[in-house]
Design an enzyme around this catalytic site. Structure first.
Site, PDB file in Angstrom:
ATOM      1  N   LYS A  13       0.823  -1.219   0.000  1.00  0.00           N
ATOM      2  CA  LYS A  13       0.000   0.000   0.000  1.00  0.00           C
ATOM      3  C   LYS A  13       0.852   1.263   0.000  1.00  0.00           C
ATOM      4  O   LYS A  13       0.598   2.186  -0.757  1.00  0.00           O
ATOM      5  CB  LYS A  13      -0.908   0.069   1.238  1.00  0.00           C
ATOM      6  CG  LYS A  13      -1.956  -0.997   1.340  1.00  0.00           C
ATOM      7  CD  LYS A  13      -2.911  -0.704   2.487  1.00  0.00           C
ATOM      8  CE  LYS A  13      -2.275  -0.696   3.858  1.00  0.00           C
ATOM      9  NZ  LYS A  13      -1.800  -2.002   4.324  1.00  0.00           N
ATOM     10  N   ARG A  88      -9.243   1.794   8.653  1.00  0.00           N
ATOM     11  CA  ARG A  88      -8.861   0.412   8.957  1.00  0.00           C
ATOM     12  C   ARG A  88      -9.961  -0.323   9.702  1.00  0.00           C
ATOM     13  O   ARG A  88      -9.800  -1.495  10.011  1.00  0.00           O
ATOM     14  CB  ARG A  88      -7.608   0.438   9.829  1.00  0.00           C
ATOM     15  CG  ARG A  88      -6.346   0.000   9.103  1.00  0.00           C
ATOM     16  CD  ARG A  88      -5.278  -0.077  10.153  1.00  0.00           C
ATOM     17  NE  ARG A  88      -4.080  -0.745   9.784  1.00  0.00           N
ATOM     18  CZ  ARG A  88      -2.987  -0.132   9.344  1.00  0.00           C
ATOM     19  NH1 ARG A  88      -2.980   1.137   9.093  1.00  0.00           N
ATOM     20  NH2 ARG A  88      -1.890  -0.823   9.144  1.00  0.00           N
ATOM     21  N   ARG A 127      11.497  -6.431   5.005  1.00  0.00           N
ATOM     22  CA  ARG A 127      11.224  -5.003   4.959  1.00  0.00           C
ATOM     23  C   ARG A 127      12.227  -4.218   5.815  1.00  0.00           C
ATOM     24  O   ARG A 127      12.611  -4.673   6.883  1.00  0.00           O
ATOM     25  CB  ARG A 127       9.805  -4.763   5.491  1.00  0.00           C
ATOM     26  CG  ARG A 127       9.068  -3.828   4.582  1.00  0.00           C
ATOM     27  CD  ARG A 127       7.633  -4.044   4.577  1.00  0.00           C
ATOM     28  NE  ARG A 127       6.978  -3.431   5.732  1.00  0.00           N
ATOM     29  CZ  ARG A 127       5.789  -2.853   5.616  1.00  0.00           C
ATOM     30  NH1 ARG A 127       5.186  -2.778   4.460  1.00  0.00           N
ATOM     31  NH2 ARG A 127       5.200  -2.368   6.672  1.00  0.00           N
ATOM     32  N   ARG A 160      11.531  -2.740  11.473  1.00  0.00           N
ATOM     33  CA  ARG A 160      10.670  -2.131  12.498  1.00  0.00           C
ATOM     34  C   ARG A 160      10.138  -3.179  13.463  1.00  0.00           C
ATOM     35  O   ARG A 160       9.885  -4.303  13.051  1.00  0.00           O
ATOM     36  CB  ARG A 160       9.462  -1.445  11.831  1.00  0.00           C
ATOM     37  CG  ARG A 160       9.791  -0.088  11.292  1.00  0.00           C
ATOM     38  CD  ARG A 160       8.654   0.621  10.597  1.00  0.00           C
ATOM     39  NE  ARG A 160       7.372  -0.046  10.484  1.00  0.00           N
ATOM     40  CZ  ARG A 160       6.495   0.233   9.520  1.00  0.00           C
ATOM     41  NH1 ARG A 160       6.772   1.143   8.610  1.00  0.00           N
ATOM     42  NH2 ARG A 160       5.338  -0.372   9.464  1.00  0.00           N
ATOM     43  N   ARG A 171      -0.712  -8.814  13.362  1.00  0.00           N
ATOM     44  CA  ARG A 171      -1.253  -7.769  12.462  1.00  0.00           C
ATOM     45  C   ARG A 171      -2.146  -8.379  11.392  1.00  0.00           C
ATOM     46  O   ARG A 171      -3.147  -7.790  10.996  1.00  0.00           O
ATOM     47  CB  ARG A 171      -0.100  -6.983  11.812  1.00  0.00           C
ATOM     48  CG  ARG A 171       0.621  -6.093  12.809  1.00  0.00           C
ATOM     49  CD  ARG A 171       1.850  -5.469  12.191  1.00  0.00           C
ATOM     50  NE  ARG A 171       1.516  -4.392  11.270  1.00  0.00           N
ATOM     51  CZ  ARG A 171       2.390  -3.834  10.432  1.00  0.00           C
ATOM     52  NH1 ARG A 171       3.625  -4.285  10.373  1.00  0.00           N
ATOM     53  NH2 ARG A 171       2.020  -2.849   9.658  1.00  0.00           N
TER      54      ARG A 171
HETATM   55  P1  AMP Z   1       1.069   1.023   8.982  1.00  0.00           P
HETATM   56  O1  AMP Z   1       2.370   1.709   8.802  1.00  0.00           O
HETATM   57  O2  AMP Z   1      -0.044   1.619   8.163  1.00  0.00           O
HETATM   58  O3  AMP Z   1       1.132  -0.477   8.806  1.00  0.00           O
HETATM   59  O4  AMP Z   1       0.628   1.275  10.499  1.00  0.00           O
HETATM   60  C1  AMP Z   1       1.420   0.821  11.595  1.00  0.00           C
HETATM   61  C2  AMP Z   1       0.574   0.722  12.856  1.00  0.00           C
HETATM   62  O5  AMP Z   1      -0.015   2.005  13.162  1.00  0.00           O
HETATM   63  C3  AMP Z   1      -0.624  -0.220  12.764  1.00  0.00           C
HETATM   64  O6  AMP Z   1      -0.270  -1.575  13.001  1.00  0.00           O
HETATM   65  C4  AMP Z   1      -1.538   0.344  13.845  1.00  0.00           C
HETATM   66  O7  AMP Z   1      -1.094  -0.017  15.151  1.00  0.00           O
HETATM   67  C5  AMP Z   1      -1.323   1.846  13.693  1.00  0.00           C
HETATM   68  N1  AMP Z   1      -2.296   2.440  12.745  1.00  0.00           N
HETATM   69  C6  AMP Z   1      -2.018   3.037  11.542  1.00  0.00           C
HETATM   70  N2  AMP Z   1      -3.152   3.455  10.933  1.00  0.00           N
HETATM   71  C7  AMP Z   1      -4.168   3.101  11.756  1.00  0.00           C
HETATM   72  C8  AMP Z   1      -5.585   3.231  11.690  1.00  0.00           C
HETATM   73  N3  AMP Z   1      -6.184   3.802  10.631  1.00  0.00           N
HETATM   74  N4  AMP Z   1      -6.319   2.753  12.731  1.00  0.00           N
HETATM   75  C9  AMP Z   1      -5.732   2.177  13.802  1.00  0.00           C
HETATM   76  N5  AMP Z   1      -4.422   2.006  13.925  1.00  0.00           N
HETATM   77  C10 AMP Z   1      -3.622   2.455  12.927  1.00  0.00           C
END
Ligand code: AMP
Length: 213
Positions: A13, A88, A127, A160, A171
């Site tokens: 994404k 999400r 990653r 990370r 996740r």
């Molecule tokens: P990402 O980089 O988009 O994979 O986001 C990393 C982490 O941030 C996720 O695993 C969640 O813990 C948190 N996070 C990011 N966007 C959201 C969202 N829209 N709703 C809830 N948690 C989020």
């Protein structure tokens, strides 16, 4: 143009959202990046978000919705945006629709990047993310020019915490239970487009461009 990126963590994404942002001259808004910037700067929001993120859980809807609404108020969002990692959950999608409806507006397209779980688990271990600017790479599919060093800012690349195998499994569970229902939500609205995310990233982008026109 208002575009939403859907797909499991690690489906690509972020990479595709950046390519869309460049091509269509709209901002790329990643809630994950905003949270990581807050963690780095030691803000209250960052402290709250970190406890959830480190476990692979979602940050509560109220925190995310407030955050994204203030981001939409910024000037660069006037002509649209590509959202990466938001919404999400169904309540987040409903909050987004309600906020847009106030201005007679709506999401134009939701792009689902489909990748099976087995591929995701294989990908995530490779990653790497920049500790400074958040740029992401993959040791095999999208390596930096110099191993372990960010092409953009020259700082160190790391795996990370939330890309570590045990967290990735959690996740994916969270994705299937809380985020996947959004696919039906946007299908019902007739704005869902699905692309095959197992292809080379340039081919995925070509498919996305064909969808966006
Ligand atoms: P990402 O980089 O988009 O994979 O986001 C990393 C982490 O941030 C996720 O695993 C969640 O813990 C948190 N996070 C990011 N966007 C959201 C969202 N829209 N709703 C809830 N948690 C989020």
């Amino acid at each position: 143009m208002k575009v939403i990126m859907l797909g499991a963590p690690g489906a690509g994404k972020g990479t595709q959202a950046k390519m869309i942002a460049d091509e269509y001259k709209i901002p790329h808004i990643s809630t994950g990046d905003i949270f990581r910037a807050n963690i780095k700067n030691g803000t209250e929001l960052g402290k709250k978000a970190k406890t959830y993120m480190d476990k692979g859980e979602l940050v509560p809807d109220e925190l995310v919705v407030d955050l994204i609404m203030s981001r939409f108020a910024e000037d660069d969002c006037k002509n649209g945006y590509v959202l990466d990692g938001f919404p999400r959950t169904i309540p987040q999608a409903e909050a987004l629709d309600a906020a847009l409806a106030k201005n007679d507006d709506h999401v134009d397209v939701a792009i689902d990047i489909e990748v099976p779980d087995e591929n995701i688990i294989r990908r995530m271990g490779g990653r790497r993310a920049c500790t400074n600017c958040g740029a992401t790479y993959h040791v095999v599919y999208n390596p930096p020019k110099v191993e372990g060093v960010c092409d953009v800012c020259g700082q160190k690349l790391i795996l990370r915490d939330d890309d570590k195998p045990e967290t990735v499994k959690n996740r994916l569970n969270v994705y299937h239970t809380q985020t996947q229902p959004l696919i039906n939500y946007y299908k019902k609205k007739d704005i869902l487009k699905t692309v095959d995310g197992t292809q080379d990233m340039n081919k995925v982008f070509a498919d996305i461009k064909a969808v966006l026109g």
